[in-house]
Write a protein that holds these residues in place. Structure first.
Motif, PDB file in Angstrom:
ATOM      1  N   GLY A  11      -5.757   2.495 -11.170  1.00 65.51           N
ATOM      2  CA  GLY A  11      -4.343   2.523 -11.488  1.00 65.51           C
ATOM      3  C   GLY A  11      -3.912   1.222 -12.137  1.00 65.51           C
ATOM      4  N   ASP A  12      -2.624   0.949 -12.050  1.00 66.54           N
ATOM      5  CA  ASP A  12      -2.082  -0.262 -12.655  1.00 66.54           C
ATOM      6  C   ASP A  12      -2.369  -1.484 -11.791  1.00 66.54           C
ATOM      7  OD1 ASP A  12      -1.082   1.136 -14.772  1.00 66.54           O
ATOM      8  OD2 ASP A  12       1.017   1.017 -14.159  1.00 66.54           O
ATOM      9  N   PHE A  13      -2.452  -2.628 -12.466  1.00 65.23           N
ATOM     10  CA  PHE A  13      -2.564  -3.934 -11.826  1.00 65.23           C
ATOM     11  C   PHE A  13      -1.412  -4.804 -12.321  1.00 65.23           C
ATOM     12  CE2 PHE A  13      -6.818  -2.296 -11.713  1.00 65.23           C
ATOM     13  CZ  PHE A  13      -7.475  -2.905 -10.647  1.00 65.23           C
ATOM     14  N   ALA A  14      -0.797  -5.555 -11.412  1.00 62.26           N
ATOM     15  CA  ALA A  14       0.186  -6.563 -11.800  1.00 62.26           C
ATOM     16  C   ALA A  14      -0.551  -7.780 -12.352  1.00 62.26           C
ATOM     17  CB  ALA A  14       1.024  -6.966 -10.593  1.00 62.26           C
ATOM     18  N   VAL A  15      -0.028  -8.337 -13.424  1.00 64.18           N
ATOM     19  CA  VAL A  15      -0.664  -9.474 -14.088  1.00 64.18           C
ATOM     20  C   VAL A  15       0.255 -10.686 -13.992  1.00 64.18           C
ATOM     21  CG1 VAL A  15      -1.564 -10.364 -16.280  1.00 64.18           C
ATOM     22  CG2 VAL A  15      -1.890  -7.944 -15.679  1.00 64.18           C
ATOM     23  N   SER A  40     -11.722   4.311  -0.485  1.00 65.45           N
ATOM     24  CA  SER A  40     -12.638   5.404  -0.736  1.00 65.45           C
ATOM     25  C   SER A  40     -12.616   5.778  -2.194  1.00 65.45           C
ATOM     26  CB  SER A  40     -12.231   6.622   0.098  1.00 65.45           C
ATOM     27  OG  SER A  40     -11.024   7.160  -0.398  1.00 65.45           O
ATOM     28  N   GLU A  41     -13.569   6.648  -2.588  1.00 65.02           N
ATOM     29  CA  GLU A  41     -13.637   7.060  -3.981  1.00 65.02           C
ATOM     30  C   GLU A  41     -12.365   7.758  -4.426  1.00 65.02           C
ATOM     31  OE1 GLU A  41     -17.098   9.276  -4.901  1.00 65.02           O
ATOM     32  OE2 GLU A  41     -16.433   9.818  -6.902  1.00 65.02           O
ATOM     33  N   ASN A  42     -11.692   8.418  -3.525  1.00 59.49           N
ATOM     34  CA  ASN A  42     -10.470   9.131  -3.870  1.00 59.49           C
ATOM     35  C   ASN A  42      -9.217   8.274  -3.725  1.00 59.49           C
ATOM     36  OD1 ASN A  42     -11.799  11.554  -4.454  1.00 59.49           O
ATOM     37  ND2 ASN A  42     -11.889  12.076  -2.281  1.00 59.49           N
ATOM     38  N   GLY A  43      -9.389   7.018  -3.342  1.00 57.96           N
ATOM     39  CA  GLY A  43      -8.240   6.127  -3.263  1.00 57.96           C
ATOM     40  C   GLY A  43      -7.369   6.356  -2.061  1.00 57.96           C
ATOM     41  N   ASP A  44      -7.947   6.918  -0.973  1.00 62.33           N
ATOM     42  CA  ASP A  44      -7.128   7.188   0.206  1.00 62.33           C
ATOM     43  C   ASP A  44      -6.569   5.893   0.793  1.00 62.33           C
ATOM     44  OD1 ASP A  44      -7.614   9.873  -0.004  1.00 62.33           O
ATOM     45  OD2 ASP A  44      -9.431   9.784   1.206  1.00 62.33           O
ATOM     46  N   ILE A  76       0.865   4.867  -7.868  1.00 65.32           N
ATOM     47  CA  ILE A  76       0.138   4.864  -6.593  1.00 65.32           C
ATOM     48  C   ILE A  76      -0.299   6.273  -6.204  1.00 65.32           C
ATOM     49  CG2 ILE A  76       0.324   4.325  -4.143  1.00 65.32           C
ATOM     50  CD1 ILE A  76       2.198   2.019  -4.908  1.00 65.32           C
ATOM     51  N   GLU A  77       0.624   7.242  -6.219  1.00 63.67           N
ATOM     52  CA  GLU A  77       0.279   8.590  -5.779  1.00 63.67           C
ATOM     53  C   GLU A  77      -0.588   9.329  -6.794  1.00 63.67           C
ATOM     54  OE1 GLU A  77       3.889  10.603  -4.796  1.00 63.67           O
ATOM     55  OE2 GLU A  77       4.406   9.200  -3.188  1.00 63.67           O
ATOM     56  N   ARG A  78      -0.284   9.193  -8.088  1.00 64.90           N
ATOM     57  CA  ARG A  78      -1.011   9.952  -9.103  1.00 64.90           C
ATOM     58  C   ARG A  78      -2.319   9.293  -9.506  1.00 64.90           C
ATOM     59  NH1 ARG A  78       2.620  11.128 -14.100  1.00 64.90           N
ATOM     60  NH2 ARG A  78       0.854  12.486 -14.620  1.00 64.90           N
ATOM     61  N   CYS A  79      -2.424   7.982  -9.317  1.00 69.93           N
ATOM     62  CA  CYS A  79      -3.606   7.268  -9.813  1.00 69.93           C
ATOM     63  C   CYS A  79      -4.445   6.670  -8.686  1.00 69.93           C
ATOM     64  CB  CYS A  79      -3.172   6.173 -10.786  1.00 69.93           C
ATOM     65  SG  CYS A  79      -2.268   6.797 -12.227  1.00 69.93           S
ATOM     66  N   TRP A  80      -3.900   5.700  -7.968  1.00 72.66           N
ATOM     67  CA  TRP A  80      -4.675   5.009  -6.944  1.00 72.66           C
ATOM     68  C   TRP A  80      -5.135   5.958  -5.839  1.00 72.66           C
ATOM     69  CZ3 TRP A  80      -7.002   0.586  -7.452  1.00 72.66           C
ATOM     70  CH2 TRP A  80      -6.497  -0.357  -8.348  1.00 72.66           C
ATOM     71  N   GLN A  81      -4.263   6.822  -5.389  1.00 78.02           N
ATOM     72  CA  GLN A  81      -4.626   7.695  -4.272  1.00 78.02           C
ATOM     73  C   GLN A  81      -5.571   8.819  -4.684  1.00 78.02           C
ATOM     74  OE1 GLN A  81      -1.019   8.928  -2.321  1.00 78.02           O
ATOM     75  NE2 GLN A  81      -0.535   6.874  -1.594  1.00 78.02           N
ATOM     76  N   ARG A  82      -5.661   9.101  -5.981  1.00 68.32           N
ATOM     77  CA  ARG A  82      -6.546  10.172  -6.443  1.00 68.32           C
ATOM     78  C   ARG A  82      -7.916   9.658  -6.851  1.00 68.32           C
ATOM     79  NH1 ARG A  82      -3.056  14.563 -10.019  1.00 68.32           N
ATOM     80  NH2 ARG A  82      -1.362  14.863  -8.516  1.00 68.32           N
ATOM     81  N   PRO A 131      -3.744  -5.164  -7.668  1.00 64.24           N
ATOM     82  CA  PRO A 131      -3.389  -3.737  -7.716  1.00 64.24           C
ATOM     83  C   PRO A 131      -1.932  -3.507  -7.310  1.00 64.24           C
ATOM     84  CG  PRO A 131      -5.492  -4.048  -6.599  1.00 64.24           C
ATOM     85  CD  PRO A 131      -4.891  -5.413  -6.772  1.00 64.24           C
ATOM     86  N   THR A 132      -1.275  -2.566  -7.961  1.00 63.77           N
ATOM     87  CA  THR A 132       0.143  -2.361  -7.664  1.00 63.77           C
ATOM     88  C   THR A 132       0.413  -1.831  -6.251  1.00 63.77           C
ATOM     89  OG1 THR A 132       0.102  -0.218  -8.806  1.00 63.77           O
ATOM     90  CG2 THR A 132       0.932  -2.112 -10.024  1.00 63.77           C
ATOM     91  N   PRO A 133      -0.525  -1.158  -5.554  1.00 64.94           N
ATOM     92  CA  PRO A 133      -0.215  -0.828  -4.162  1.00 64.94           C
ATOM     93  C   PRO A 133       0.096  -2.067  -3.326  1.00 64.94           C
ATOM     94  CG  PRO A 133      -2.026   0.528  -4.908  1.00 64.94           C
ATOM     95  CD  PRO A 133      -1.757  -0.474  -6.001  1.00 64.94           C
ATOM     96  N   THR A 134      -0.415  -3.233  -3.741  1.00 65.51           N
ATOM     97  CA  THR A 134      -0.040  -4.495  -3.108  1.00 65.51           C
ATOM     98  C   THR A 134       1.178  -5.102  -3.790  1.00 65.51           C
ATOM     99  OG1 THR A 134      -2.317  -4.983  -2.433  1.00 65.51           O
ATOM    100  CG2 THR A 134      -0.803  -6.840  -2.549  1.00 65.51           C
ATOM    101  N   ALA A 135       1.170  -5.121  -5.117  1.00 71.22           N
ATOM    102  CA  ALA A 135       2.218  -5.815  -5.877  1.00 71.22           C
ATOM    103  C   ALA A 135       3.582  -5.146  -5.772  1.00 71.22           C
ATOM    104  CB  ALA A 135       1.809  -5.925  -7.345  1.00 71.22           C
TER     105      ALA A 135
END
Length: 240
Positions: A84-88, A3-7, A74-80, A23-27
């Motif tokens: 957020g960060d991506f693993a490279v 979702s737009e808010n990253g839920d 994850i909590e401050r960026c992706w979920q909001r 994306p770091t929620p996976t990485a």
């Protein structure tokens, strides 16, 4: 991606000619990526160049690394904001090849759904064994890194014009254009998928390496004072 808010964060992979970007929620579930992330923040040269002398290098345990990624990204960026960060990681000469059904734009390919599963393997087994070399991220600076606004400060534009670019690459891969390739890809992804209108960044004044990278990506000195740090320069780049 969710979702737009990253839920929720859909599993995707961004492929560039040399890199695979996750994306770091996976990485966060990949042991090698967590080890790389910890090693970066235990490296004096990396910390001094990226964060200045006020951020001392320190080795984190695996538990601490997980906690930092979870809370800071994850909590401050992706979920909001769904950013957020991506693993490279490095693709290698013949790994993670897209098929004709994958979404391609310029030098990058976006893998989702079955295409992602085919490349990532069951339970991301193929991704977990990648050689991870750094991270690149985009975040709403107004809710993450900027200090609180004070009376008399100028009114900020919409959050889609306040997206901060950040990146970090292992020193042994410096000078190979990895941060530039990864940053260019995630910036384009955020324009297409999140409607980002403007990017901002800050660098330590003596960090000429990052200054040159930002200029290659189209950034110019902004003259803003969002972070209120005399030791830093601030940059901006309109989405294209």
């Amino acid at each position: 991606m969710g979702s737009e808010n990253g839920d929720s964060v859909e599993q995707i992979a961004i492929l560039t000619p040399r890199l695979i970007i996750i994306p770091t929620p996976t990485a966060i579930s990949f042991n090698p990526y967590r080890a790389l992330y910890s090693d970066l923040h235990a490296t004096v040269d990396f910390c001094q160049m990226g964060f200045g002398h006020h951020f001392p290098a320190r080795a984190w345990s695996d538990e601490e690394t997980c906690d930092v990624i979870q809370a800071r990204d994850i909590e401050r960026c992706w979920q909001r904001r769904g950013l957020g960060d991506f693993a490279v990681g490095l693709r290698g000469p013949s790994t993670f090849e897209p098929d004709n059904h994958s979404k391609q734009k310029g030098d990058m390919t976006i893998l989702k759904g079955n295409d992602y599963i085919r490349v990532a393997g069951l339970n991301n087994v193929h991704l977990a064994s990648c050689e991870w070399v750094g991270y690149a991220g985009l975040r709403d600076a107004t809710t993450t890194s900027m200090p609180p606004r004070e009376p008399g400060d100028p009114v900020l534009p919409s959050w889609v014009e306040m997206i901060e670019l950040r990146y970090g690459v292992s020193p042994k891969f410096w000078g190979q254009g990895i941060a530039q390739e990864a940053s260019k890809a995630i910036m384009q992804w955020s324009i297409d998928e999140r409607g980002v209108k403007r990017f901002i960044a800050e660098t330590e004044r003596e960090n000429s390496r990052s200054a040159k990278l930002l200029q290659k990506l189209g950034f110019t000195l902004s003259g803003t004072n969002y972070w209120k740090e005399p030791s830093e320069l601030e940059w901006e780049c309109a989405a294209k």
